[in-house]
Motif scaffolding. Structure first.
Motif, PDB file in Angstrom:
ATOM      1  N   ARG A 223       0.731  -1.048   0.223  1.00 51.15           N
ATOM      2  CA  ARG A 223       0.226   0.097  -0.093  1.00 51.15           C
ATOM      3  C   ARG A 223       0.908   1.274  -0.038  1.00 51.15           C
ATOM      4  NH1 ARG A 223      -5.298   1.114   1.115  1.00 51.15           N
ATOM      5  NH2 ARG A 223      -5.611   3.611   1.997  1.00 51.15           N
ATOM      6  N   GLU A 224       1.923   1.232   0.611  1.00 49.97           N
ATOM      7  CA  GLU A 224       2.844   2.300   0.929  1.00 49.97           C
ATOM      8  C   GLU A 224       3.228   2.153  -0.467  1.00 49.97           C
ATOM      9  OE1 GLU A 224       5.812   1.672   3.539  1.00 49.97           O
ATOM     10  OE2 GLU A 224       4.359   2.879   5.102  1.00 49.97           O
ATOM     11  N   GLN A 225       3.822   1.548  -1.779  1.00 55.02           N
ATOM     12  CA  GLN A 225       4.505   1.609  -2.910  1.00 55.02           C
ATOM     13  C   GLN A 225       2.863   1.738  -3.925  1.00 55.02           C
ATOM     14  OE1 GLN A 225       7.275  -0.835  -4.373  1.00 55.02           O
ATOM     15  NE2 GLN A 225       7.636  -2.020  -1.820  1.00 55.02           N
ATOM     16  N   ARG A 226       1.984   2.211  -3.030  1.00 57.92           N
ATOM     17  CA  ARG A 226       0.107   2.181  -4.010  1.00 57.92           C
ATOM     18  C   ARG A 226      -0.076   1.385  -4.604  1.00 57.92           C
ATOM     19  NH1 ARG A 226      -0.746   7.910  -3.526  1.00 57.92           N
ATOM     20  NH2 ARG A 226      -1.738   7.754  -4.904  1.00 57.92           N
ATOM     21  N   ILE A 227      -0.192   0.224  -3.780  1.00 60.48           N
ATOM     22  CA  ILE A 227      -0.650  -0.767  -4.873  1.00 60.48           C
ATOM     23  C   ILE A 227      -1.329  -1.606  -3.400  1.00 60.48           C
ATOM     24  CG2 ILE A 227      -0.341  -3.284  -5.347  1.00 60.48           C
ATOM     25  CD1 ILE A 227       2.557  -1.945  -6.559  1.00 60.48           C
ATOM     26  N   LEU A 228      -2.741  -1.616  -4.018  1.00 62.48           N
ATOM     27  CA  LEU A 228      -3.783  -2.536  -2.915  1.00 62.48           C
ATOM     28  C   LEU A 228      -4.295  -4.138  -3.885  1.00 62.48           C
ATOM     29  CD1 LEU A 228      -6.517   0.171  -3.067  1.00 62.48           C
ATOM     30  CD2 LEU A 228      -4.316  -0.119  -1.244  1.00 62.48           C
ATOM     31  N   VAL A 229      -4.075  -4.592  -1.995  1.00 65.06           N
ATOM     32  CA  VAL A 229      -4.251  -6.380  -2.167  1.00 65.06           C
ATOM     33  C   VAL A 229      -5.496  -6.371  -1.078  1.00 65.06           C
ATOM     34  CG1 VAL A 229      -2.394  -6.991  -3.810  1.00 65.06           C
ATOM     35  CG2 VAL A 229      -2.016  -6.813  -1.619  1.00 65.06           C
ATOM     36  N   ARG A 230      -5.275  -7.655  -1.116  1.00 68.04           N
ATOM     37  CA  ARG A 230      -6.977  -7.950   0.061  1.00 68.04           C
ATOM     38  C   ARG A 230      -5.752  -8.862   1.221  1.00 68.04           C
ATOM     39  NH1 ARG A 230     -12.441  -7.655   0.335  1.00 68.04           N
ATOM     40  NH2 ARG A 230     -13.122  -7.869   2.392  1.00 68.04           N
ATOM     41  N   HIS A 231      -6.337  -8.485   2.528  1.00 67.43           N
ATOM     42  CA  HIS A 231      -5.510  -9.470   3.250  1.00 67.43           C
ATOM     43  C   HIS A 231      -7.221 -10.100   4.536  1.00 67.43           C
ATOM     44  CE1 HIS A 231      -4.305  -9.763   7.302  1.00 67.43           C
ATOM     45  NE2 HIS A 231      -3.341 -10.957   7.188  1.00 67.43           N
ATOM     46  N   PHE A 232      -7.169 -10.533   4.823  1.00 67.34           N
ATOM     47  CA  PHE A 232      -8.101 -11.340   5.186  1.00 67.34           C
ATOM     48  C   PHE A 232      -7.391 -11.961   6.645  1.00 67.34           C
ATOM     49  CE2 PHE A 232      -9.753 -12.107   0.953  1.00 67.34           C
ATOM     50  CZ  PHE A 232     -10.609 -11.830   1.014  1.00 67.34           C
ATOM     51  N   LYS A 233      -8.289 -11.103   7.365  1.00 67.07           N
ATOM     52  CA  LYS A 233      -8.140 -11.560   9.223  1.00 67.07           C
ATOM     53  C   LYS A 233      -8.623 -12.835   9.667  1.00 67.07           C
ATOM     54  CE  LYS A 233      -7.400  -6.774  10.546  1.00 67.07           C
ATOM     55  NZ  LYS A 233      -7.378  -5.781  10.902  1.00 67.07           N
ATOM     56  N   ALA A 234      -9.165 -13.841   8.739  1.00 70.00           N
ATOM     57  CA  ALA A 234      -9.739 -14.903   9.183  1.00 70.00           C
ATOM     58  C   ALA A 234      -9.208 -15.807   9.623  1.00 70.00           C
ATOM     59  CB  ALA A 234     -11.211 -15.364   8.272  1.00 70.00           C
ATOM     60  N   ALA A 235      -9.200 -17.002  10.718  1.00 69.11           N
ATOM     61  CA  ALA A 235      -8.783 -17.848  11.454  1.00 69.11           C
ATOM     62  C   ALA A 235      -7.867 -19.407   9.666  1.00 69.11           C
ATOM     63  CB  ALA A 235      -9.327 -18.844  12.242  1.00 69.11           C
ATOM     64  N   ARG A 236      -6.690 -19.794   9.808  1.00 65.57           N
ATOM     65  CA  ARG A 236      -6.670 -20.039   8.622  1.00 65.57           C
ATOM     66  C   ARG A 236      -5.911 -19.474   7.521  1.00 65.57           C
ATOM     67  NH1 ARG A 236     -10.096 -25.197   6.616  1.00 65.57           N
ATOM     68  NH2 ARG A 236      -8.296 -26.086   5.780  1.00 65.57           N
ATOM     69  N   ILE A 237      -6.574 -17.851   7.615  1.00 62.91           N
ATOM     70  CA  ILE A 237      -6.222 -17.665   6.058  1.00 62.91           C
ATOM     71  C   ILE A 237      -5.441 -16.524   6.518  1.00 62.91           C
ATOM     72  CG2 ILE A 237      -7.871 -19.295   4.641  1.00 62.91           C
ATOM     73  CD1 ILE A 237      -9.260 -16.157   4.627  1.00 62.91           C
ATOM     74  N   ASP A 238      -4.683 -15.753   7.620  1.00 64.44           N
ATOM     75  CA  ASP A 238      -4.093 -14.918   7.764  1.00 64.44           C
ATOM     76  C   ASP A 238      -2.900 -14.423   7.466  1.00 64.44           C
ATOM     77  OD1 ASP A 238      -3.491 -16.647   9.579  1.00 64.44           O
ATOM     78  OD2 ASP A 238      -4.052 -15.147  11.279  1.00 64.44           O
ATOM     79  N   GLN A 239      -2.565 -15.893   7.190  1.00 70.02           N
ATOM     80  CA  GLN A 239      -1.316 -15.496   5.963  1.00 70.02           C
ATOM     81  C   GLN A 239      -1.337 -15.196   5.315  1.00 70.02           C
ATOM     82  OE1 GLN A 239       1.646 -14.426   7.370  1.00 70.02           O
ATOM     83  NE2 GLN A 239       0.194 -14.343   9.016  1.00 70.02           N
ATOM     84  N   PHE A 240      -2.473 -14.911   4.545  1.00 64.40           N
ATOM     85  CA  PHE A 240      -2.625 -15.398   2.846  1.00 64.40           C
ATOM     86  C   PHE A 240      -2.858 -13.430   2.494  1.00 64.40           C
ATOM     87  CE2 PHE A 240      -3.250 -19.780   2.947  1.00 64.40           C
ATOM     88  CZ  PHE A 240      -2.979 -19.979   1.810  1.00 64.40           C
TER      89      PHE A 240
END
Length: 355
Positions: free
Chosen positions: A316-333
């Motif tokens: 995001r600091e480089q002006r690129i947005l991706v989606r991060h989910f905080k849900a269990a099992r996928i919080d590192q994806f």
């Protein structure tokens, strides 16, 4: 909160959509929008319907969406009585939840899936159970069959994982649960899978939903549809006419119809996205990312040596947005939408400097 809220509103946990920032110059890879424009025929049809003075907008649209239903019927080789259309696939799904998925036994869907499903259940008071994906985030059909549910729904490809379930498994599921509605949410099917519409004629309990937001680049028009045998379509129509008889406006109807009929543009666009997805997958793997197999217009990835939330913030600091989910099992994806070639190249360049 307010004293005027009903008990239903107090109990709701609303869906959180992907960020729609107002800043210019961002590379937006967080909401699975198509990076390419819609069919020129769709744009022309909307402009023609609007006319010079917009005089037609004073008239209500045709309430059944017949022109669009006929175009979809031609596209899939079915009858228009097998087609329901609505204001986005989210509305179509909402009607499906209340019209077909509320039963004495619980509704089943995956533990990692479209996060609107539990919201609908809360809104409509539907009992549900979440079925765990396997260790590679795949759906196990036998888990659903053994549970003997009131109904089943899941996306195919699943979201946010992108993993595809073959039609043989969907057919086996529908056959094993003949008294339970089975809904396949195909928002992303056009980027790498075969639609379960091919199974509709042989399964009275099978409903397929799709959207024009993704493969036809019409997220801003808000058009979705469902396909099933007429008795399922009739249920959705009854719900619609108890809620809003005119869900699609005149511009949406003509634009969506033209987009569906422009098969050449549709095929060209989805092939470009799929090719970019496969190329991006290889590039991310070369950077050390684990990339789940995807049949969608996005990738679900993690890096064994870097925290996903920190990566998303750094991008995001480089002006690129991706989606991060905080849900269990996928919080590192991270879920990364496939963009244009230039956007994908910028993403890879940024990640090279980070990992």
């Amino acid at each position: 909160m307010s004293i005027f809220w009903s008990p239903v509103v107090h109990a709701l946990s609303p869906y959180t959509p992907g960020e729609q920032p107002k800043l210019d110059g961002l590379i937006k890879l967080n909401t699975n929008e198509n990076p390419y424009p819609p069919s020129p025929h769709a744009v022309a049809a909307i402009q023609a319907e609007l006319g010079e003075d917009g005089d037609r907008l004073k008239l209500y649209p045709e309430p059944t969406g017949l022109m669009l239903r006929e175009a979809l019927a031609d596209h899939f080789g079915i009858d228009s009585t097998n087609v329901f259309v609505g204001n986005s696939s989210d509305e179509v799904l909402a009607h499906t939840f209340i019209g077909l998925l509320k039963h004495d036994r619980p509704l089943l869907f995956p533990d990692i899936t479209y996060s609107f499903y539990p919201v609908y259940c809360g809104l409509y008071g539907i009992d549900y159970r979440q079925i765990a994906l396997d260790e590679r985030f795949a759906i196990r059909v036998d888990d659903y069959i053994e549970a003997r549910p009131g109904a089943v729904i899941f996306p195919n490809p699943n979201a946010p994982t992108g993993r595809l379930l073959p039609l043989t498994d969907i057919s086996r599921l529908a056959s094993a649960l003949p008294d339970s509605p089975v809904v396949i949410d195909e928002a992303y099917i056009d980027f790498g899978g075969e639609s379960a519409v091919a199974l509709i004629a042989e399964h009275a309990n099978l409903l397929v939903t799709q959207t024009l937001s993704k493969s036809r680049s019409l997220a801003g028009l808000r058009v979705g549809f469902a396909i099933g045998q007429p008795h399922l379509i009739d249920a959705l129509t009854r719900v619609k006419d108890s809620f809003n008889s005119y869900p699609l406006d005149r511009l949406a109807l003509v634009g969506a119809t033209a987009a569906v009929r422009d098969r050449e543009w549709f095929d060209q666009t989805r092939r470009r996205v799929a090719a970019s997805r496969d190329r991006l997958s290889e590039e991310l793997e070369s950077l050390g990312f684990e990339v789940l197999p995807s049949a969608a217009n996005f990738l679900f990835v993690r890096h064994p040596q870097h925290d996903a939330a920190q990566l998303a913030a750094a991008l995001r600091e480089q002006r690129i947005l991706v989606r991060h989910f905080k849900a269990a099992r996928i919080d590192q994806f991270l879920r990364i939408t496939v963009g244009t070639t230039a956007q994908c190249n910028a993403l890879v360049d940024a990640l090279q400097s980070l990992v």
